[in-house]
Design an enzyme around this catalytic site. Structure first.
Site, mmCIF file in Angstrom:
data_model
loop_
_atom_site.group_PDB
_atom_site.id
_atom_site.type_symbol
_atom_site.label_atom_id
_atom_site.label_comp_id
_atom_site.label_asym_id
_atom_site.label_seq_id
_atom_site.Cartn_x
_atom_site.Cartn_y
_atom_site.Cartn_z
ATOM 1 N N HIS A 47 -27.354 28.821 -38.149
ATOM 2 C CA HIS A 47 -28.298 29.472 -37.244
ATOM 3 C C HIS A 47 -29.357 30.260 -38.001
ATOM 4 O O HIS A 47 -30.515 30.316 -37.590
ATOM 5 C CB HIS A 47 -27.530 30.408 -36.296
ATOM 6 N N HIS A 94 -30.755 29.569 -26.867
ATOM 7 C CA HIS A 94 -29.598 30.443 -26.675
ATOM 8 C C HIS A 94 -28.523 29.626 -25.964
ATOM 9 O O HIS A 94 -27.999 30.021 -24.920
ATOM 10 C CB HIS A 94 -29.984 31.706 -25.891
#
EC number: 6.3.5.3
Length: 741
Positions: A47, A94
């Site tokens: 990430h 998200h």
């Protein structure tokens, strides 16, 4: 609290590989402390480090055009729009948090992307989103869908920024792993932008905004693994948002930037203090001495490890000009926000973290960051076997439907085609009164105050196409985004992307990702729309399957004269309807095949970038010369669906149409073909000659389809639909499905 012994086993538990752990020990010349292990684990997670994608991302066009900063250099992309102004924009995912806790997952996604915009010094003017869910007949999908939409709506509405557009798709591949991609746009004076940098020995480092708690710890690591049954236990990894605090943070941030009090500023998103301290230091080729005792906490007995990894929302790290500390504190006090000096910039390129008079970490920041010492991998690639099978489709074996009208109504009311009004009516799309064109059109248009300019924006991707042909499908995503922006009257400027894929360690998935990047690069170079940055989201897989590869394109364009804003709906009866572009009866991967025959197969529509660009040039000329009254691109569902949409997009003033759609071989193929580079336009009779003169000189073929009429949509003198019936099908479909049980 006694810290656990750091060893290989603990490193593996943190998501690091054996090789990565060895590298860390070699770089430090010792075994890392527990806090250092935590910092490395989040900073080297997929990430934050993009370790499996950065090598490929660097092949994209990352500069040129009107870009003011290179891709990934700052919190968001920045594009010059003239007159001393720039547009800042970015899209991020998200996905994993929203799969576990849909409301907060989506809300904090919006909060995070807004902070990326105002840390650039830009005031946010609009939000968009791109959402993917499973089929709506599944109760859990409805729960996720409802929670995500409410989270986006509540955060944006409370913050006071309009949510003006986006897209929503439903497919079984997203059942356990919804995609929630949030995009934000802001405007800034080019002489008042801020940078995410730390430099100048002795300059104070301040943490501002909310206090720090245990929410979101290891959120970045959680986003770097596949969704499984254990994911429910990761609920603490989902952050909690507070839009009211963020609104205060926005005003305070813009004030300190305007008064030129700071050297640099960065949002604390994924990896929290770990990320902002290391990235800002690395960018400034400097270091920091940080004292965690000074960080305002909202929970007792937090360890250095927890403070460094917390992803509590609504926080920023600010490097203040020496001597300006009191003024910065005064401004944040005025807005009732925390503002504490937690350390100082040093010339020694070392990030030193102290807690309770103990040195908890001492790491060269360059070793932590993307583009620095973080690992870079080229994964194994292998073309998926499934492609050989699913692209085989004998169109002669597809049975012709007995009733075209029934098929059309089924497609027109399918959740992927039907109006998303159930979603966007929950959003405040008009707050700040600058929304010219809101949700439901080809692209959103936002006026830039005190100018004649406007920004057009859209998000686009057909995951089915990318699944069937990753390279060409991604080219189509870029082309369609550009087409939507052009249909609103705008010249495409640049893109941001959100690349949603499965596990990169699977060779077939990495091959798909690589091909998608190739397609995106080719299309962006051709349209001169460089990539400003964005987000890679891997591991979008459940135990059953991966999601369709979904490289979402967020595109912005500039309208120099607001009088040129063009919308999709037919305006008046008696106007002439034309089709620009050519149909090739292409139904591979189409909504028709999925809805009518429950199959996702075949060769996707071809995309010729020159043909697409010629179409853009023609539309922009027709708009500039005020020759057309509407423009609507043909995408999912084909020409019959697009025509019906033109009739009822403005449901307060629907306008009918009597058209003849040319049929090449079969009605179902011609009506529902998804051939690319096609647009429907309407022309007033007095402009017929001017239209045909301009169109004849272009490289784009055009076809006269018919005229706008009253109350009826009539096709080929055979199929007729009352507009009120189409309105009910189109606008009630999703709300009826959401009210099941």
């Amino acid at each position: 609290m006694k810290e656990p012994e750091v060893n290989l086993e603990l490193a593996l538990e943190h998501g690091l590989t054996e090789e990565e752990y060895k590298t860390i020990c070699e770089r430090l010349g010792r075994t890392p402390t527990f806090t250092e292990l935590g910092i490395f684990s989040v900073m080297w997670s997929e990430h934050c480090s993009y370790k499996n994608s950065i090598a490929l991302l660097k092949t994209l066009p990352r500069s040129g055009g009107r870009l003011l900063v290179g891709a990934g250099e700052e919190n968001a992309g920045l594009v010059d729009i003239g007159d001393g102004m720039a547009v800042a924009f970015k899209i991020e995912s998200h996905n994993h948090p929203s799969a576990v806790e849909p409301y907060q997952g989506a809300a904090t996604g919006v909060g995070g992307i807004l902070r990326d915009i105002f840390t650039m010094g830009a005031r946010p003017i609009a939000c968009l989103n791109s959402l993917r869910f499973g089929a709506l007949d599944d109760p859990r999908t409805r729960y996720l869908f409802e929670g995500v939409v409410k989270g986006i709506a509540d955060y944006g509405n409370c913050f006071g920024v309009p949510t003006v557009g986006g897209e929503v798709y439903f497919d079984e591949s997203y059942k356990y792993n919804p995609l929630v991609n949030a995009m934000a746009i802001g405007i800034v004076n080019t002489n008042r932008t801020a940078s995410a940098v730390a430099k100048g020995e002795g300059n104070p480092v301040m943490i501002v905004g909310s206090s720090t708690g245990r929410d979101g710890i290891h959120g970045a690591t959680f986003a770097s693994e596949e969704i499984s049954e254990k994911s429910e236990s990761k609920r603490p990894s989902v952050q909690v948002g507070d839009p009211f605090t963020e609104k205060l943070l926005l005003e305070a941030t813009l004030e300190i930037i305007k008064e030129d009090l700071i050297v640099g500023i960065q949002d604390m998103g994924a990896a929290g203090i770990s990320c902002s301290t290391s990235e800002m230091s690395a960018k400034g080729k400097s270091g920091m001495d940080i004292n965690l005792d000074m960080v305002p906490l909202r929970e007792e007995n937090m360890t250095a490890y927890e403070i460094m990894l917390s992803e509590s929302q609504e926080r920023m790290l600010v490097v203040v000009k020496k001597g300006k500390e009191e003024r910065v504190k005064e401004i944040f006090d005025k807005w009732d926000l925390n503002c504490e000096i937690i350390g100082y910039v040093t010339d020694e390129p070392l990030l030193k973290i102290k807690h309770h008079n103990e040195l908890k970490a001492s790491i060269p920041p360059y070793d932590l960051v993307l583009g620095g010492g973080a690992p870079v991998y080229y994964r194994e690639v292998k073309e998926p076997e499934y492609l050989k099978e699913i692209t085989k489709l004998d169109y002669n074996e597809i049975p012709e439907p007995e009733c075209i009208s029934e098929v059309f109504e089924k497609i027109f009311s399918s959740p992927n085609i039907a109006s998303k009004n159930w979603v966007y009516e929950q959003y405040d799309s008009m707050v700040r009164t600058n929304t010219v064109v809101g949700p439901g059109s080809d692209a959103a248009v936002i006026r830039i105050k005190d100018t004649q300019k406007a920004i057009a924006a859209t998000t686009d991707c057909n995951g089915r196409y990318v699944y069937l042909n990753p390279k060409e499908g991604t080219k189509i995503a870029v082309a369609e985004a550009a087409r939507n922006v052009v249909c609103s009257g705008a010249v495409p400027l640049a893109i941001t992307n959100c690349l949603n894929f499965g596990n990169p360690y699977k060779p077939e998935m990495y091959w798909t990702f690589k091909k998608a990047i190739e397609g995106m690069g080719e299309a962006c170079r051709f349209f001169n729309t460089p990539v400003t940055g964005g987000n890679v989201s891997f591991y979008n897989e459940s135990p059953d399957r991966a999601v369709y590869p979904t490289p979402v394109i967020g595109m912005v364009g500039i309208i120099e004269n607001i009088d040129n804003v063009t919308t999709a709906e037919f305006k008046d009866t008696g106007d002439l309807i034309y089709l620009l572009g050519e149909d090739y009866e292409e139904i591979g991967g189409s909504e028709y095949l999925k809805i009518q025959h429950n199959t996702v197969k075949g060769n996707i529509p071809r995309i010729d970038l020159q043909t697409e660009k010629d179409l853009h040039n023609l539309i922009l000329e027709l708009i500039e010369k005020k020759v057309i009254k509407s423009a609507h691109d043909i995408s999912e569902g084909g020409v019959m669906v697009a025509l019906a949409e033109c009739c009822i997009i403005n449901k307060e003033k629907p306008v009918g149409a009597k058209v003849h759609i040319p049929v090449k071989s079969r009605e179902d193929f011609s009506f529902f073909s998804e051939s690319q580079s096609r647009v429907i336009v309407s022309v007033s009779p007095e402009n017929k000659e001017a239209f045909e003169q301009i169109a004849s000189k272009s490289f784009t073929p055009y076809t006269f389809l018919g005229e706008t009429t009253d109350k009826i949509f009539s096709v080929n003198d055979q199929y007729q639909f009352k507009l009120e019936h189409l309105i009910k099908l189109y606008y009630s479909s999703i709300s009826e499905k959401m009210n099941i049980g």
